[in-house]
Design an enzyme around this catalytic site. Structure first.
Site, mmCIF file in Angstrom:
data_model
loop_
_atom_site.group_PDB
_atom_site.id
_atom_site.type_symbol
_atom_site.label_atom_id
_atom_site.label_comp_id
_atom_site.label_asym_id
_atom_site.label_seq_id
_atom_site.Cartn_x
_atom_site.Cartn_y
_atom_site.Cartn_z
ATOM 1 N N ASP A 205 -18.916 -30.284 -6.642
ATOM 2 C CA ASP A 205 -18.377 -31.615 -6.915
ATOM 3 C C ASP A 205 -18.867 -32.624 -5.873
ATOM 4 O OD1 ASP A 205 -16.408 -33.170 -8.530
ATOM 5 O OD2 ASP A 205 -15.439 -33.418 -6.580
ATOM 6 N N GLU A 261 -23.475 -31.720 -8.555
ATOM 7 C CA GLU A 261 -23.135 -33.008 -9.150
ATOM 8 C C GLU A 261 -23.501 -34.049 -8.104
ATOM 9 O OE1 GLU A 261 -19.589 -35.900 -10.672
ATOM 10 O OE2 GLU A 261 -19.502 -34.832 -8.785
HETATM 11 C C1 NOJ Z 1 -16.465 -35.618 -9.973
HETATM 12 C C2 NOJ Z 1 -15.633 -34.949 -11.008
HETATM 13 O O1 NOJ Z 1 -16.452 -34.609 -12.104
HETATM 14 C C3 NOJ Z 1 -14.546 -35.918 -11.362
HETATM 15 O O2 NOJ Z 1 -13.830 -35.508 -12.505
HETATM 16 C C4 NOJ Z 1 -13.654 -36.097 -10.171
HETATM 17 O O3 NOJ Z 1 -12.706 -37.105 -10.446
HETATM 18 C C5 NOJ Z 1 -14.455 -36.532 -8.934
HETATM 19 N N1 NOJ Z 1 -15.660 -35.796 -8.781
HETATM 20 C C6 NOJ Z 1 -13.628 -36.363 -7.678
HETATM 21 O O4 NOJ Z 1 -13.480 -35.026 -7.338
#
Ligand code: NOJ
Length: 540
Positions: A205, A261
Site C-alpha cells: 500500500d 501501489e
Molecule cells: C491505497 C488504498 O488502495 C486505499 O484504499 C487506501 O485508502 C489508501 N492507500 C490508504 O491506505
C-alpha cells in the site's frame, strides 16, 4: 496433478492474472452482512473456474475499519468480523489446492490509531521510545508544516499533551517512522509471519510513501503528482526498504513476490521500484486513466512498456480497483469528458451503460492480450457498473467525511457482489440479511449465477479469454509488435502467431486475410467486419 515446472514456478508473476478480492464485499459466510474468509472459501471455485492465477486479498487484519481495513491494528491476525487465523490458513491451503496463489496487502505507511504501538505512544508521552515509532512533533499551536491529508484536511492532529502527529491519510491512520530500525524489523517480521504460512506475495500500500524528507519542510504549491522531489512522496531512501524486503522474499522457495501501489508520474522514477533487486511488479495506473481513444490507449501502452523495459520488469494492466469508479460506468461516458478516477463530476449526467459494457468487453480482451500481467477487480468479470446513487446516509469512505461531504468517495465500487437470486442480498450471504452497503435491484442482471448460464455474458467472455490466454504461448510476458491499422483502431502481434485488433471508434474494417478468429468481444458485422468498440483475438 503434474509437477510444477521450477522455472515457471519462480516467474509466474510475470504473466499472472490476479483477481482482487475486496473481502468485505466479496461473499458473506456468516450472514452478518460483511464479507469474510468463510465466504471467500465458499467461492474459491468461482475463481478457479474463472481461470485466474492468483488472488490478492485487501487487508483482512484486525481493524476499526476507519478506512476499510487500511487502518491495521494488528498485522499478524485476522479481523474477527472476517474470521480467524485458522480459517485464513485453510483458505491459503484451499487456494493452493486449486492452483491459485495468494497475495495479501501490507500497509507500511501507517497503522491504525488503535494499534498497540500508537496507544502506547499516546500513553508514554513526548520524548518516549513509543512516540519515536511514529512522527510526533511539538510545534506549538500551529502544525509542524503545511502537509495536507489525502482524504482532506491537514495531515496533522494534536494530542492532549500538545504534540502533533502526522497522518497522510485519516487521523485514524498515523504514519509510522521509517527512520526507526524497530519499525523496519517489525514489518519484516510481519512479512515472515505470512510467508511462513504459505502466502505467495504482498501488495504494498502506498509504496512510494514511507520516507519523509528530513526536517519535514513545507510542500508549498507542489501538487501530489507534480514531477521533481517532494517532501513525502517517492523519496530515494524508500528503495532501501524494498531491497531489504526483496532479499527476504528471495530466501523462500519459491521466492515470494511484491506488487507496488505507487502512483509515481515520472517513468524513470516509477521504474526504480522495479529494479531487479527491488519489487517485482507495480500497478499501472496510467492505462486505467487513459480515455477510450485509440491514440491515447496506444500512447499509454507504449509509455508503459518503455518504462518497464528500463528495468526489465513486466507491465501490469488494470481497469478497476477498490479506489476508482468501475470502468463499465467510466466507459459509459463520453471519452472526452475528464473523468479521472471518480465519477463525482459526472453524477446525474447521462450514461450509456450498454455502450460501457460493450467497451468493457473490448477493454478486457485488450488488457488480457498485452504483455505482462493483468488484474481483475471483483465484479469486473460480471461487468458490474458503479453504484452511483448510494444514499448519503450509508456512505462509509473517509473521503466523504473528510471532504466535508463534498466528495462521495469510493463506496460505489465497493458494493457487495451479487451471486444469485432475484433480490438483494443476491446470495451475498445466507438468508435475507442485507449487506453493509445496499445493493440496487438492477444488480439482478449481473448475478454470477445468471451470467454463468448465459453464453454471451461478461463472465463467460472472461472465462473463455482466460482459458485461451492460459494455453496460448504468445500471451502474457513477452514482446509486442504494432500493426498498421485504420485510424481509431489498435492492432498488435504477439509472437508466435497471435494478433489483436481493437476497433475503438473507426469505421468497421476487415480482418486480415487468412486469420482465424480465436475470440471477439462482440460479434463481427454480417459482412465479417470488426465493428466499433470491439476487440478480436486472431491466430495468424
Ligand atoms: C491505497 C488504498 O488502495 C486505499 O484504499 C487506501 O485508502 C489508501 N492507500 C490508504 O491506505
Amino acid at each position: 496433478m503434474p509437477e510444477p515446472d521450477a522455472a515457471l514456478e519462480s516467474t509466474w508473476w510475470r504473466s499472472a492474472v490476479i483477481y482482487q478480492v475486496y473481502i468485505r464485499s466479496f461473499a458473506d459466510g456468516d450472514g452478518d452482512g460483511i464479507g469474510d474468509v468463510a465466504g471467500l472459501r465458499s467461492r474459491l471455485d468461482h475463481l478457479a473456474d474463472l481461470g485466474v492465477d492468483a488472488l490478492w486479498i485487501n487487508p483482512w487484519y484486525p481493524s476499526p475499519l476507519a478506512d476499510a481495513g487500511y487502518d491495521v491494528s494488528d498485522y499478524r491476525a485476522i479481523e474477527p468480523r472476517f474470521g480467524t487465523l485458522d480459517e485464513a490458513e485453510a483458505l491459503i491451503r484451499e487456494a493452493h489446492e486449486r492452483g491459485l496463489k495468494v497475495i495479501l496487502d501490507i500497509v507500511p505507511n501507517h497503522t491504525s490509531s488503535q494499534h498497540a504501538w500508537f496507544q502506547e505512544a499516546l500513553a508514554a508521552g513526548p520524548g518516549s521510545a513509543a512516540r519515536a515509532r511514529y512522527v510526533f512533533r511539538d510545534s506549538g499551536e500551529e502544525p509542524p508544516n503545511d502537509w495536507q491529508a489525502m482524504f482532506g484536511g491537514r495531515a496533522w492532529t494534536r494530542v492532549p499533551d500538545g504534540e502533533w502527529y502526522l497522518h497522510l491519510f485519516d487521523p485514524e491512520q498515523p504514519d509510522v517512522n521509517w527512520e526507526n530500525p524497530e519499525v523496519r524489523a517489525d514489518f519484516e517480521e510481519t512479512l515472515r509471519f505470512w510467508f511462513d504460512r504459505g502466502v505467495d506475495g504482498f501488495r504494498i500500500d502506498v509504496a512510494n510513501s514511507l520516507i519523509k524528507e528530513e526536517g519535514l519542510p513545507d510542500v508549498g504549491t507542489k501538487g501530489h503528482h507534480d514531477p521533481g522531489p517532494h517532501p513525502h512522496w517517492d523519496r530515494d531512501e524508500v528503495h532501501d526498504v524494498y531491497r531489504s524486503w526483496r532479499a527476504l522474499a528471495d530466501t523462500y522457495d519459491p521466492p515470494r513476490v511484491f506488487v507496488a501501489e505507487a502512483w509515481v508520474p515520472e517513468a524513470d522514477r516509477f521504474a526504480r521500484y522495479l529494479r531487479p533487486d527491488e519489487l517485482h511488479t507495480a500497478f499501472n495506473f496510467d492505462f486505467l486513466k487513459a480515455p477510450w481513444r485509440a491514440p491515447a490507449l496506444r500512447e499509454s501502452v507504449e509509455r508503459t512498456l518503455r518504462e518497464h523495459a528500463l528495468v526489465g520488469a513486466p507491465a501490469t494492466w488494470v481497469l478497476s480497483n477498490h479506489d476508482v469508479a468501475r470502468h463499465v460506468s467510466r466507459l459509459a461516458r463520453d471519452p472526452e469528458a475528464d473523468i479521472g478516477t471518480s465519477l463525482d463530476s459526472l453524477l446525474g449526467e447521462p450514461a450509456d451503460l450498454e455502450l460501457g459494457l460493450r467497451r468493457a468487453r473490448a477493454a478486457a480482451l485488450l488488457i488480457l492480450a498485452l504483455p505482462g500481467g493483468a488484474y481483475v477487480y471483483q465484479g469486473d468479470e460480471l461487468g458490474l457498473p458503479e453504484v452511483e446513487d448510494l444514499p448519503e446516509a450509508v456512505l462509509d469512505d473517509p473521503t466523504w467525511r473528510r471532504s466535508g461531504h463534498t466528495e462521495r468517495g469510493r463506496d460505489g465500487c465497493r458494493v457487495p457482489i451479487p451471486w444469485s437470486g432475484d433480490a438483494p442480498p443476491f446470495g451475498f450471504g445466507p438468508g435475507s440479511g442485507q449487506p453493509w452497503l445496499p445493493q440496487p435491484d438492477w444488480f439482478v442482471r449481473f448475478t454470477a449465477d445468471r451470467e454463468d448460464k448465459d453464453p454471451d455474458s461478461m463472465l463467460n467472455l472472461y472465462r473463455t479469454a482466460l482459458r485461451v490466454r492460459r494455453n496460448e504461448p504468445a500471451l502474457g510476458d513477452g514482446p509486442l509488435t504494432w500493426l498498421d491499422v485504420p485510424p481509431g483502431a489498435l492492432g498488435f502481434v504477439r509472437d508466435p502467431g497471435f494478433a489483436v485488433l481493437v476497433n475503438v471508434d473507426a469505421e468497421p474494417f476487415a480482418l486480415p486475410e487468412g486469420a482465424e478468429v480465436a475470440l471477439t468481444s462482440s460479434p463481427l458485422t454480417d459482412e465479417g467486419l470488426l465493428p466499433r468498440n470491439t476487440t478480436a483475438w486472431l491466430r495468424v
